[in-house]
Design a protein around this motif. Sequence first.
Motif, short mmCIF file in Angstrom:
data_model
loop_
_atom_site.label_atom_id
_atom_site.label_comp_id
_atom_site.label_asym_id
_atom_site.label_seq_id
_atom_site.Cartn_x
_atom_site.Cartn_y
_atom_site.Cartn_z
N ALA A 252 0.87 -1.08 -0.07
CA ALA A 252 -0.04 0.09 -0.20
C ALA A 252 0.95 1.20 -0.02
CB ALA A 252 -0.83 0.02 1.07
N GLY A 253 0.41 2.41 -0.70
CA GLY A 253 1.13 3.57 -0.68
C GLY A 253 2.10 3.73 -1.88
N GLU A 254 1.90 2.60 -2.98
CA GLU A 254 2.61 2.75 -4.16
C GLU A 254 1.57 3.21 -5.42
OE1 GLU A 254 5.86 1.86 -4.77
OE2 GLU A 254 6.31 0.89 -2.68
N TRP A 255 2.38 3.85 -6.26
CA TRP A 255 1.87 4.50 -7.34
C TRP A 255 1.72 3.55 -8.46
CZ3 TRP A 255 -1.24 8.82 -7.45
CH2 TRP A 255 -1.33 9.54 -6.22
N LEU A 256 0.72 3.28 -9.18
CA LEU A 256 0.72 2.58 -10.21
C LEU A 256 0.22 3.12 -11.47
CD1 LEU A 256 -1.26 -0.53 -8.58
CD2 LEU A 256 1.18 -0.34 -8.74
N PRO A 257 0.85 3.00 -12.94
CA PRO A 257 0.62 3.31 -13.86
C PRO A 257 -0.63 2.77 -14.46
CG PRO A 257 2.12 1.94 -14.27
CD PRO A 257 2.11 1.95 -12.87
N MET A 258 -1.74 3.53 -14.75
CA MET A 258 -3.14 2.76 -15.08
C MET A 258 -3.49 3.19 -16.63
SD MET A 258 -3.82 2.21 -12.32
CE MET A 258 -5.72 1.52 -12.41
N ALA A 259 -2.73 4.26 -17.42
CA ALA A 259 -3.15 4.25 -18.70
C ALA A 259 -2.03 5.54 -19.08
CB ALA A 259 -4.66 5.04 -18.78
N SER A 260 -1.89 5.42 -20.58
CA SER A 260 -1.08 6.49 -21.29
C SER A 260 -2.00 6.99 -22.23
CB SER A 260 0.06 5.73 -21.98
OG SER A 260 0.91 6.62 -22.43
N LEU A 261 -2.54 8.38 -22.19
CA LEU A 261 -3.42 8.91 -23.06
C LEU A 261 -2.76 9.33 -24.35
CD1 LEU A 261 -5.11 11.32 -20.46
CD2 LEU A 261 -5.34 9.00 -20.91
N GLU A 262 -3.30 9.21 -25.35
CA GLU A 262 -3.11 9.56 -26.83
C GLU A 262 -2.85 10.95 -26.96
OE1 GLU A 262 -5.16 9.44 -31.26
OE2 GLU A 262 -6.27 8.81 -29.57
N ASP A 263 -1.63 11.31 -27.76
CA ASP A 263 -1.24 12.68 -27.84
C ASP A 263 -1.00 13.40 -26.44
OD1 ASP A 263 -0.42 14.84 -29.21
OD2 ASP A 263 -2.31 15.57 -29.25
N ARG A 264 -0.46 12.41 -25.56
CA ARG A 264 -0.04 13.03 -24.31
C ARG A 264 -1.37 13.60 -23.52
NH1 ARG A 264 5.71 15.96 -24.44
NH2 ARG A 264 6.77 14.20 -25.21
N GLY A 265 -2.55 13.47 -23.90
CA GLY A 265 -3.77 13.95 -23.39
C GLY A 265 -3.73 15.55 -23.58
N ARG A 266 -3.12 16.14 -24.61
CA ARG A 266 -3.32 17.54 -24.50
C ARG A 266 -4.48 18.10 -24.86
NH1 ARG A 266 1.99 19.47 -26.46
NH2 ARG A 266 3.63 17.94 -26.92
N ARG A 267 -5.58 17.60 -25.39
CA ARG A 267 -6.70 18.24 -25.54
C ARG A 267 -7.63 17.87 -24.13
NH1 ARG A 267 -6.81 20.97 -30.08
NH2 ARG A 267 -5.31 20.63 -31.74
N LEU A 268 -7.26 16.93 -23.35
CA LEU A 268 -8.28 16.70 -22.33
C LEU A 268 -8.08 17.58 -21.18
CD1 LEU A 268 -9.96 14.65 -21.13
CD2 LEU A 268 -7.86 13.37 -20.33
N TRP A 269 -9.14 17.91 -20.55
CA TRP A 269 -9.16 18.62 -19.28
C TRP A 269 -9.76 18.02 -18.34
CZ3 TRP A 269 -13.13 22.76 -17.70
CH2 TRP A 269 -12.63 23.51 -16.62
N PRO A 270 -9.14 17.15 -17.61
CA PRO A 270 -9.45 16.30 -16.52
C PRO A 270 -10.30 16.86 -15.61
CG PRO A 270 -7.20 16.16 -16.85
CD PRO A 270 -7.52 17.24 -17.43
N ALA A 271 -11.77 16.34 -15.09
CA ALA A 271 -12.54 16.82 -14.27
C ALA A 271 -12.89 15.98 -13.15
CB ALA A 271 -13.92 17.38 -14.79
N ARG A 272 -13.11 14.66 -13.60
CA ARG A 272 -13.43 13.54 -12.71
C ARG A 272 -13.08 12.14 -13.14
NH1 ARG A 272 -18.84 11.86 -14.25
NH2 ARG A 272 -19.31 11.02 -12.46
N ALA A 273 -12.99 11.23 -12.45
CA ALA A 273 -12.86 9.72 -12.89
C ALA A 273 -13.76 8.72 -12.27
CB ALA A 273 -11.26 9.53 -12.67
N GLU A 274 -14.42 7.81 -13.07
CA GLU A 274 -15.40 7.02 -12.23
C GLU A 274 -15.54 5.72 -13.33
OE1 GLU A 274 -20.22 6.82 -11.23
OE2 GLU A 274 -19.18 8.76 -12.05
N GLY A 275 -15.62 4.63 -12.70
CA GLY A 275 -15.69 3.46 -13.66
C GLY A 275 -14.47 3.16 -14.34
N GLY A 276 -13.35 3.46 -14.16
CA GLY A 276 -12.12 3.25 -14.96
C GLY A 276 -11.97 4.30 -16.31
#
Length: 358
Positions: free
Chosen positions: A331-355
């Motif tokens: 517990a307390g370790e960071w795990l990579p979950m995803a690598s977004l396309e184009d570095r996620g440049r056009r994504l503005w994160p607001a929330r995360a739910e259900g993967g």
Amino acid sequence: GDSIIAVGTEKGSWARLLAPSPDALKALRSGGGSPTKSPQTEGAAADGSAADGSADVELAGAATGPDGAADENVPQTFEQLPFQPGATGTNQQKRRYLAWNDYGSLKFFAGKSSSVGQVVVAGKSSGVGQVSVEYSRERGRSAVREFKAPLGLEMGAIGPGMFALASNATSKNGNLKPRINVYLASPWVKPSFEHALPTGERIEALAAGRAFVAVCTSPSRLLRIHTLAGLPLGTLAMSGAVVCLAGYEDLLLCISQEPGASNAEPALEFALYGVAAKERLAQGSLPLSPSSTLRWAGFSAEAMPLTLDSSGVLRALALSGCGAPLLAPSAGEWLPMASLEDRGRRLWPARAEGGALL
């Protein structure tokens, strides 16, 4: 020491370049070299506009050698700037998001500038405006409301059935101090509370949970946690400058600079607190991709801490009982979950739910 050239756009993205040396300028005048091109700012969209309102990146360009060409032996440096998760950049003067997450959105609409001689906000006269809150889990008249913005408003945070505003307005006579205003969707005693902070402090980050508000202040680098009514729950001394805060239900995630770090890339650390139990659940170094900065931090709907860096890598903090993969060593370790396309440049994160990151 060195001379610096700052190159920016009206959208808010910018880069910092080392100015050519006198020898390089002489070479340019004599035709012995050519000026170097300024690099594209990390985290900017292809059209030159900022991808979102999350952390800006200060990028130092490559130094030039005697002939005016780039010196490959001098690496680029990436500076992590503080930011407010879910907020758009402060360069948007007329209207901007102060916060947007699973609980709703908080927007600021600027009014006409008002020159108030005794009120100073970051060295400028204060303006006026309105704050609009829209709760995603409230119904009826309390779901959407508008309030007059307090003097010196700089940041906001929204939680379950409440939101908080942080102001850094001060006055020459000392009557105004940095303060936190808390507003409740369903008042139980009164609709709002106001917490004044000690003179000389400045609010650098703000977060809200179900029953608390938290701020990081400078120059003393203090983490202050209060109840919604203003009662102090604790004050902690931080070892480095704050980068951001994120709150969810009873959890508080604090991300800051590692003290004494002077690397070309950011060195960050984190601490996760359970506010009600007054305990620290996890702490350590915060991983980032090479040549990257932190863009966003928050929680999933399952209360899992998440981070997203400027390379588009999404990471989650593994905690006991959160359903982390068996590959997590502890517990307390960071795990990579995803690598977004184009570095996620056009994504503005607001929330995360259900993967899904929304």
